[in-house]
Write an enzyme that holds these catalytic residues in place. Sequence first.
Site, short mmCIF file in Angstrom:
data_model
loop_
_atom_site.label_atom_id
_atom_site.label_comp_id
_atom_site.label_asym_id
_atom_site.label_seq_id
_atom_site.Cartn_x
_atom_site.Cartn_y
_atom_site.Cartn_z
N CYS A 180 0.84 -1.21 0.00
CA CYS A 180 0.00 0.00 0.00
C CYS A 180 0.88 1.26 0.00
O CYS A 180 1.51 1.56 -1.01
CB CYS A 180 -0.98 -0.03 1.16
SG CYS A 180 -2.38 1.11 0.95
N HIS A 196 -3.59 -5.15 0.47
CA HIS A 196 -3.09 -5.57 1.78
C HIS A 196 -3.15 -7.09 1.92
O HIS A 196 -4.16 -7.65 2.39
CB HIS A 196 -3.91 -4.93 2.89
CG HIS A 196 -3.61 -3.49 3.12
ND1 HIS A 196 -2.60 -3.06 3.96
CD2 HIS A 196 -4.17 -2.37 2.60
CE1 HIS A 196 -2.55 -1.73 3.96
NE2 HIS A 196 -3.49 -1.30 3.15
N GLU A 215 -1.72 -8.80 4.11
CA GLU A 215 -1.68 -9.15 5.54
C GLU A 215 -3.00 -8.91 6.26
O GLU A 215 -3.23 -9.45 7.35
CB GLU A 215 -0.56 -8.35 6.24
CG GLU A 215 -0.91 -6.94 6.65
CD GLU A 215 -0.98 -5.91 5.52
OE1 GLU A 215 -1.13 -4.71 5.82
OE2 GLU A 215 -0.90 -6.30 4.34
#
Length: 255
Positions: free
Chosen positions: A103, A197, A199
């Site tokens: 990001c 993202h 994660e």
Amino acid sequence: MVTDGDQKRYCMLMAVRDSDYVKKVYGGYFNVFLKAFAEEGEQWELFRVVDGEFPDMDDLHKYHGFVISGSPSDAYGNELWILKLCFLLQTLDAMEKKVLGICFGHQVLCRALGGKVGKAYGGWDLGLRKIRIVEDLPFCNNFFGALHDIPPSLTIIECHQDEVWEVPLGAKVIGFSEQTGVEIFVIGKHILGIQGHPEYTKDILYEIINRLTSNKLIEKEVAEDAKSRLEIGEPDRKSWVKICKNFLKAGDYCP
């Protein structure tokens, strides 16, 4: 974690401060990244670059890879820590150290290495987004695994209002979406930028959406649309995590 001399060391460059929710549920964003990317026998070290904490330049050679987190800050901003981060990334590129940007990390990597970033032409991108992977990957690298294992598209969690406008010289765009033209870019075998993202879990994004709405940073209609897309789909999180881990940890080879 184990601290023997043969273990691999990784450096987490944290560009965001922990939200109350993430602190309460996960113990901080660092733990979110550890749960996604870390494995037994590795040493991961945290540097909160957003607060001016940086690794010593003399220690950079000791790390096998670096990860830059997302951030509410603008990658094109001129705060001292962002400028210092850009210099660090230029140094790591010159050393051909593996760097994964997520990001904001994706965007600041692009800026540091000569590309252009700015406000997203399409506005906020929140929720699930399908990323198209280019058919002919323009490099010889194994972080995507065997080519026949790569689906033509992967869904990821998005949370950004900035984007890459132009990639650096020598970079290759290998993923795009209807909303964003540069979802994934690579430089050689050592730089990987991902706009989404890998994660994140869905609960983290739900909380961010609620916080953005409460602070009047997004319209309720945008929030409801993002939530509705989250409710009817799932991110391909295992695939994204595998891609990131393979990039950071696998040796380079030409099959």
